[in-house]
Write an enzyme that holds these catalytic residues in place. Structure first.
Site, PDB file in Angstrom:
ATOM      1  N   GLU A  56      22.630  77.513  45.254  1.00 39.91           N
ATOM      2  CA  GLU A  56      22.170  76.424  44.384  1.00 39.91           C
ATOM      3  C   GLU A  56      22.646  75.052  44.967  1.00 39.91           C
ATOM      4  OE1 GLU A  56      23.599  73.818  40.691  1.00 39.91           O
ATOM      5  OE2 GLU A  56      24.405  75.981  40.717  1.00 39.91           O
ATOM      6  N   ARG A  68      32.142  74.113  47.127  1.00 39.14           N
ATOM      7  CA  ARG A  68      32.578  74.045  45.633  1.00 39.14           C
ATOM      8  C   ARG A  68      34.042  73.263  45.553  1.00 39.14           C
ATOM      9  NH1 ARG A  68      31.310  76.809  41.034  1.00 39.14           N
ATOM     10  NH2 ARG A  68      30.283  78.413  42.159  1.00 39.14           N
ATOM     11  N   SER A  95      20.352  71.341  40.192  1.00 43.50           N
ATOM     12  CA  SER A  95      19.926  71.628  38.859  1.00 43.50           C
ATOM     13  C   SER A  95      19.244  70.661  38.117  1.00 43.50           C
ATOM     14  CB  SER A  95      21.130  72.172  37.934  1.00 43.50           C
ATOM     15  OG  SER A  95      21.651  73.515  38.144  1.00 43.50           O
ATOM     16  N   ARG A 153      26.884  69.724  49.720  1.00 48.03           N
ATOM     17  CA  ARG A 153      26.195  71.163  49.852  1.00 48.03           C
ATOM     18  C   ARG A 153      24.878  70.716  50.776  1.00 48.03           C
ATOM     19  NH1 ARG A 153      26.208  74.904  44.483  1.00 48.03           N
ATOM     20  NH2 ARG A 153      28.408  74.352  44.043  1.00 48.03           N
ATOM     21  N   ARG A 169      35.580  67.453  39.640  1.00 50.30           N
ATOM     22  CA  ARG A 169      35.555  68.801  38.870  1.00 50.30           C
ATOM     23  C   ARG A 169      36.850  69.415  39.042  1.00 50.30           C
ATOM     24  NH1 ARG A 169      28.942  70.139  39.129  1.00 50.30           N
ATOM     25  NH2 ARG A 169      28.346  68.371  38.663  1.00 50.30           N
TER      26      ARG A 169
END
Length: 430
Positions: A350, A278, A353, A391, A263
């Site tokens: 987070e 991130r 999801s 994460r 990403r």
């Protein structure tokens, strides 16, 4: 992707629902394009019918020895008119398709109003965040002190937002991914897949990453083909069944894969630049379900439980929230976020999801099954992280840290690691 007729039929209701997620639907433009498309199709069909009739008259008149010059002239006129209408129709259809590709999914009515996490509804909390008798370190300091993470050398190799793991750290990453895959395949019935990490523009469009989010993707190519590095295994897993009709008896399909994810994080520079939260490249175990739309709501709740099972297995404290309509992803109609406790930040962040897309992705990718009447109908798709390795590693290091700098890991990882503790100097210990 939407059916234009369905949006027009909803009318003001579609405008209202999309406004909840901050999107302004130009209903008049949609109606105009759909009307022009329908008129173009009707006109072309009428002219083709007349052309066929004239062709028959030419043959009949010629056999009878009559004058066919005017008939042939009319046939030429019809051919030109059909060509012009088809060209206009192609332009209108492409404009309509481009518009429909940019319209996000309709949010579910159960999603709360709002456009950020502050409007999310907390569903439940599981586990108690650890309380330390010392000032807890963040995962970067822990990883670098023990030597199991190396951010400086990763920056040397690739720049910011990359990491190198080594020794017990690399073993821990591998163990986490294997544990998650075992949970999903052995307990929950998912079928593990190995998938390409480079996919076509059509594949990216099928799940909704394109055309809207091209700037978030890493693009490359081979020969004359555009190829994109996958941002998540959701993309290849869902599109495995693009342009197919799945027999009803095969549903639900439950698919999983462990892949790297790439990403660009466009628009997020300055946020979470430190550590594993991130990154441009990370690995993740993904869950995808392809189901009958009538069972999709129940499947969503089940899938949330499957992601939670991974955190429970590790004994990590977390919470589940339901996202607000304006904070829900482009393709989703309803999303639950699972947030894990990060001690150094004194908050939940987070980690997964889990989203319900309804038939939105299925329409874009043309994935269908058959209804009770035997006619093709769109399936529903769902996906969720189960879980991202980076994460999870960050949360694990921080929640499992000891005052002496060592790390005491969950018992569930011992069969995969062969050790339970990472000493302050990075050495694994039983």
């Amino acid at each position: 992707m939407h059916d234009a007729r369905a949006l027009i039929e909803l009318g003001a209701e579609a405008v209202r629902r999309l406004a909840r997620r901050g999107y302004t639907l130009d209903l008049s433009r949609l109606e105009d394009l759909q009307s022009r498309r329908n008129q173009g199709i009707r006109s072309a069909d009428e002219l083709r019918a007349e052309s066929k009739q004239v062709a028959s008259e030419v043959q009949r008149t010629a056999k009878q020895g009559g004058d066919i010059s005017k008939l042939k002239e009319r046939a030429r006129e019809l051919k030109d008119q059909i060509r012009d209408i088809e060209a206009d129709l192609e332009t209108v259809q492409e404009e309509l398709r481009e518009l429909l590709l940019t319209i996000p999914n309709l949010p579910d009515d159960s999603a709360p109003d709002g456009d950020s996490e502050e409007f999310a509804i907390e569903v439940r909390r599981v586990g108690t965040p650890p309380v330390f008798s010392f000032e807890p370190k963040d995962h970067v300091d822990l990883g670098e002190a023990t030597g199991i993470l190396d951010f400086a050398r990763a920056t040397k190799l690739s720049g910011s937002r990359f990491a190198v793991s080594r020794g017990a750290g690399a073993a821990l990453e591998r163990a986490l991914a294997t544990l998650f895959l075992d949970i999903h395949t052995r307990r929950h019935g998912y079928v593990e897949h190995g998938v390409p990490y480079l996919v076509t523009r059509k594949t990216m469009t099928g799940t909704g990453q394109l055309p809207k989010f091209e700037e978030d993707l890493f693009k490359t190519g081979a020969a004359d083909r555009d190829l994109f590095l996958i941002p998540t295994a959701e993309v290849p897993l869902t599109n495995l069944y693009a342009d197919e009709i799945i027999p009803p008896a095969e549903l639900p399909l439950a698919l999983t894969a462990h892949t790297p994810c790439f990403r660009s994080e466009a628009g997020s520079y300055g946020r979470d630049t430190r550590g594993l939260i991130r990154q441009h490249q990370f690995s993740k175990v993904e869950m995808v379900k392809i189901v009958d739309p009538e069972t999709a709501d129940a499947e969503l709740e089940t899938m949330v439980g499957h992601a939670e099972a991974c955190l429970k297995e590790l004994g990590l404290a977390y919470r589940v929230i339901k996202l607000a309509a304006g904070d829900t992803g482009f393709s989703a109609q309803l999303t639950y976020d699972i947030e894990v406790w990060i001690p150094s930040q004194n908050t939940y962040r987070e980690i997964s999801s889990v989203s319900h897309f309804g038939t939105f992705q299925a329409r874009r990718a043309n994935i269908r099954t058959r209804g009770a009447d035997g006619k093709p109908k769109l399936v529903a798709t769902l996906n969720g992280s189960g879980l991202p390795v980076g994460r999870t590693l960050a949360a694990l290091l921080e929640q499992c840290q000891q005052e002496d700098g060592s790390l005491v890991l969950p018992e569930s990882l011992v069969p995969y690691l062969g050790f339970r503790r990472i000493a302050a100097d990075g050495k694994p210990e039983a």
